[in-house]
Design a protein around this motif. Structure first.
Motif, PDB file in Angstrom:
ATOM      1  N   PHE A 102     -33.029  61.076 -11.504  1.00 35.24           N
ATOM      2  CA  PHE A 102     -33.780  61.697 -10.410  1.00 35.24           C
ATOM      3  C   PHE A 102     -34.414  63.016 -10.821  1.00 35.24           C
ATOM      4  N   ARG A 103     -33.746  63.793 -11.646  1.00 37.44           N
ATOM      5  CA  ARG A 103     -34.272  65.110 -12.024  1.00 37.44           C
ATOM      6  C   ARG A 103     -35.464  64.986 -12.985  1.00 37.44           C
ATOM      7  N   PHE A 104     -35.368  64.094 -13.964  1.00 32.87           N
ATOM      8  CA  PHE A 104     -36.387  64.051 -15.008  1.00 32.87           C
ATOM      9  C   PHE A 104     -37.390  62.910 -14.871  1.00 32.87           C
ATOM     10  N   VAL A 105     -37.107  61.910 -14.045  1.00 37.97           N
ATOM     11  CA  VAL A 105     -38.034  60.780 -13.912  1.00 37.97           C
ATOM     12  C   VAL A 105     -38.628  60.712 -12.508  1.00 37.97           C
ATOM     13  N   VAL A 106     -37.791  60.615 -11.515  1.00 42.14           N
ATOM     14  CA  VAL A 106     -38.276  60.401 -10.153  1.00 42.14           C
ATOM     15  C   VAL A 106     -38.936  61.642  -9.571  1.00 42.14           C
ATOM     16  N   PHE A 107     -38.265  62.801  -9.675  1.00 43.54           N
ATOM     17  CA  PHE A 107     -38.801  64.033  -9.080  1.00 43.54           C
ATOM     18  C   PHE A 107     -39.551  64.909 -10.073  1.00 43.54           C
TER      19      PHE A 107
END
Length: 119
Positions: A113-118
Motif C-alpha cells: 500500500f505504501r509503495f504501490v497503491v498510494f
C-alpha cells in the motif's frame, strides 16, 4: 538562589529526593517479585490467570496508537496504509496463530500500500 538548596547538577533537593525515592520504590517492587517467585515452586493459578493478559495488553498499547490516527475525516483514517496492514496482520494472526506469518503479511501489506497503491 531560590527554590530550595542547590545540588551540583542544578536541581533542588526535593527533586533529587523524589527521584531517589521513586527509583528505590521501583527497584523494591521488582525485587519483591524476583524474591517471591524464587522462593515458591509454582505460581498460584489465581496469579497466573491475570498474567496471561499482560503480553497482549502491552502489545496493544504499543501498536494501537500507530494504527489509529486522527485524520481530517473518517474516510482518510480508514484508508491509512498502517491501519489496513494492521487489520490484515490481525486477521492472519487470528487464523494462523503464526508470528512469522503475521509479521510477513503485515509488512508485505504495508509495503504494497505504501509503495504501490498510494505511491
Amino acid at each position: 538562589m531560590t527554590g530550595g538548596s542547590a545540588l551540583p547538577f542544578g536541581g533542588s533537593l526535593g527533586v533529587w529526593l523524589a527521584i531517589v525515592l521513586i527509583g528505590l520504590a521501583t527497584y523494591g517492587f521488582r525485587l519483591s517479585f524476583i524474591y517471591l517467585f524464587g522462593r515458591i515452586d509454582e505460581v498460584p493459578p489465581r496469579i497466573k490467570r491475570p498474567l496471561r493478559y499482560v503480553p497482549p495488553a502491552v502489545l496493544a498499547a504499543l501498536v494501537l496508537p500507530d494504527l489509529v490516527t486522527i485524520r481530517p475525516s473518517v474516510a482518510a483514517t480508514l484508508v491509512d496504509e498502517r491501519l489496513i496492514a494492521g487489520a490484515v496482520a490481525g486477521v492472519i494472526a487470528w487464523r494462523t496463530e503464526n508470528v512469522m506469518a503475521t509479521i510477513g503479511a503485515g509488512m508485505a501489506t504495508l509495503w504494497l500500500f505504501r509503495f504501490v497503491v498510494f505511491a
